[in-house]
Design an enzyme around this catalytic site. Sequence first.
Site, mmCIF file in Angstrom:
data_model
loop_
_atom_site.group_PDB
_atom_site.id
_atom_site.type_symbol
_atom_site.label_atom_id
_atom_site.label_comp_id
_atom_site.label_asym_id
_atom_site.label_seq_id
_atom_site.Cartn_x
_atom_site.Cartn_y
_atom_site.Cartn_z
ATOM 1 N N ASP A 40 5.929 62.992 66.167
ATOM 2 C CA ASP A 40 5.267 63.578 64.998
ATOM 3 C C ASP A 40 5.220 65.097 65.047
ATOM 4 O O ASP A 40 4.296 65.710 64.512
ATOM 5 C CB ASP A 40 3.846 63.007 64.837
ATOM 6 N N ASP A 41 6.229 65.706 65.659
ATOM 7 C CA ASP A 41 6.308 67.164 65.625
ATOM 8 C C ASP A 41 7.031 67.667 64.375
ATOM 9 O O ASP A 41 7.159 68.876 64.184
ATOM 10 C CB ASP A 41 7.019 67.698 66.875
ATOM 11 N N HIS A 120 9.276 59.536 70.842
ATOM 12 C CA HIS A 120 8.474 58.590 71.621
ATOM 13 C C HIS A 120 9.104 58.367 72.989
ATOM 14 O O HIS A 120 10.322 58.281 73.128
ATOM 15 C CB HIS A 120 8.375 57.261 70.872
ATOM 16 N N ASN A 171 6.361 74.381 64.706
ATOM 17 C CA ASN A 171 6.312 73.798 63.370
ATOM 18 C C ASN A 171 4.857 73.628 62.896
ATOM 19 O O ASN A 171 3.913 73.726 63.681
ATOM 20 C CB ASN A 171 7.030 72.448 63.393
ATOM 21 N N ASP A 174 1.719 76.028 58.673
ATOM 22 C CA ASP A 174 0.830 76.004 57.506
ATOM 23 C C ASP A 174 -0.506 75.346 57.830
ATOM 24 O O ASP A 174 -1.525 75.633 57.192
ATOM 25 C CB ASP A 174 1.504 75.265 56.342
ATOM 26 N N GLY A 479 17.712 23.125 101.087
ATOM 27 C CA GLY A 479 18.569 22.459 102.057
ATOM 28 C C GLY A 479 19.770 23.274 102.491
ATOM 29 O O GLY A 479 20.683 22.750 103.134
ATOM 30 N N LYS A 480 19.777 24.561 102.190
ATOM 31 C CA LYS A 480 20.922 25.413 102.507
ATOM 32 C C LYS A 480 21.227 25.413 104.003
ATOM 33 O O LYS A 480 22.373 25.193 104.430
ATOM 34 C CB LYS A 480 20.660 26.859 102.042
ATOM 35 N N SER A 481 20.197 25.683 104.817
ATOM 36 C CA SER A 481 20.409 25.795 106.266
ATOM 37 C C SER A 481 20.867 24.467 106.862
ATOM 38 O O SER A 481 21.738 24.431 107.748
ATOM 39 C CB SER A 481 19.119 26.270 106.950
ATOM 40 N N SER A 548 19.427 34.674 98.460
ATOM 41 C CA SER A 548 20.186 35.656 97.660
ATOM 42 C C SER A 548 19.902 35.463 96.176
ATOM 43 O O SER A 548 20.754 35.007 95.417
ATOM 44 C CB SER A 548 21.689 35.561 97.934
#
Length: 635
Positions: A40-41, A120, A171, A174, A479-481, A548
């Site tokens: 709002d400038d 903004h 600005n 006025d 159950g990955k390992s 991961s």
Amino acid sequence: MIITDNIYKTESLVSENIDAYLKIHQHKTMLRFITCGSVDDGKSTLIGRLLYDSKMIFEDQLAALEADSKRVGTQGEDIDFSLLVDGLAAEREQGITIDVAYRFFATEKRKFIVADTPGHEQYTRNMVTGASTADLAVILIDARKGILTQTRRHSHLVHLLGIRNIVLAVNKMDLVNYDESTFNRIVSEYRAFADSIGIADFTAMPISGFKGDNITGPSENTRWYTGSPLLPYLETVEVKANGDQSGPFRMPVQWVNRPNLDFRGFAGLIAGGTVKPGDPVRVLPSGKTSTISRIVSLEGDRDEAVAGESVTLTLGDEIDCSRGQVIVAAQSPLEVADQFETKLVWLDEDELVAGRAYWLKIGTQTVSATAQAPKYEINVNTQEHLAAKTLDLNAIGVTNITTDREIPFSSYAENRDLGGFILIDKLTHQTVAAGMIHFALRRAHNIHWQATDIGREHHASMKHQEPAVLWLTGLSGSGKSTIANIIEKRLARMNRHTFLLDGDNVRHGLNKDLGFTEADRVENIRRIGEVAKLMTDAGLIVITAFISPFRSERDMVRNIMQPGEFIEVFIDTPLEVAEQRDVKGLYAKARAGQLKNFTGIDSPYEHPETPELHIDTTEITAEEAAEIIIARLIP
């Protein structure tokens, strides 16, 4: 007959006048500028006033503007000039600028392209977009509010992006009764700030975009101001030519032009210097040399081309040159490196993750790159250097960046085109940061790859197997390992040379210094990926069992492996099933708040989108899963 002759003479005169006018208009200089500052400038109002006063609004547009001003305007019965550029419905409803709005207008002396950029904080990334091609910046300040944080941020960005012509437009004079002391106080405060960030000079003006004071001519309300009004200043300010014509020749190759078998040219925008047929040139990063044979443009062959022009070059020798490479003067080549100190402006709502791989786009080249934790963040208000582990939205910081291969570059201070870059998220394809290269790190020049006589092919042939990485990913408790252990035992019976990297085991040694934050998880996988690569170079079959959780890190590991060596195996187990198993009691701790950043509870898991294998452990046993994976590895 006399009447006919007069008609012909009149038409000829009109035609000549039109041609003369078009010729004059065609050769006017072009000024690209932006308006920026806080919310709002009055940025949009100022541009609307410039368009209105320069008679660039048609009658139907003016009628529509008057109607819109009465319907949605903010100036009562007066014309709301901001509506000329605030075109989005959301902008008109909120009275703010959201996206960058570009407008063209012209006067008798010059042509202009103006970018109305958002004030903004949320839309700072759009301001950077508008500033990236600008020659001049009009920084607006509301005379009632003075200098705000976003004013300082935009000023800092304008300076970082290499804009040297700056107008400080105070600005809404006025609304402060055109008070000279108010103007002088704001200018004095801004001058102190500008000195602190390296802005050497700026031109200050008291204006009212709404009332038109000091826009096209001197205002009776500010007789104490003896400087130039805004539009006359914009018409006469010296504009630096596109690129640096006085420097050495540089042209990033955008496209290899091959219309037929007899023509092979390299098209691009010249980023610096001049070039002529016969000039010796070098192609980077390969270093191959040749000479310019022809300079081809739409108008035909040319004797010379300069910075800011787009041309096609042909070379005297058949050398390898493709998109992303840079053709430079042979005697003044660019530096080539893969590690840099940079300044980053972070533009994404998700913070910087140190060690994560992003796409880095510089010039016409796109490479994979990782950023380290910031050396420091810069406070835009005080310029103080702050300790920081990451960068959040709109933060500005200095950090080191490593690319996956050497790239030709210039410091941003020397050449904006070859020293500026953006970072792009590999998954969302969003631009997350704008960056400026300061310099190459010394270690980038001092560390060289040492060639060895025994390579990965020999290591693999000695073991009579093809190296590979079986990357098992999934939630804790999936159950990955267990599956990884079964796979290694069965491969051992088949006389295969393997090594199992398990997530928990690795954290006892190599990664014992890492926690479980997002950045630490990224670094954890990066290190494992590098170790796995070394093991494949040794000819081993590497089996990994890591949660991961992030796709970008799994893709990073995939990309450093040889094609076909990385086999992603998604061990798919629903969260409720994994939580019921809870062999290590981790889910119970996470639910009780005793374990932070636990995947699946308060940290996300990103499912693989196209894994080589998808194993559902609710339907098959661990032994059956191992058989499927081995069958994929060894048909």
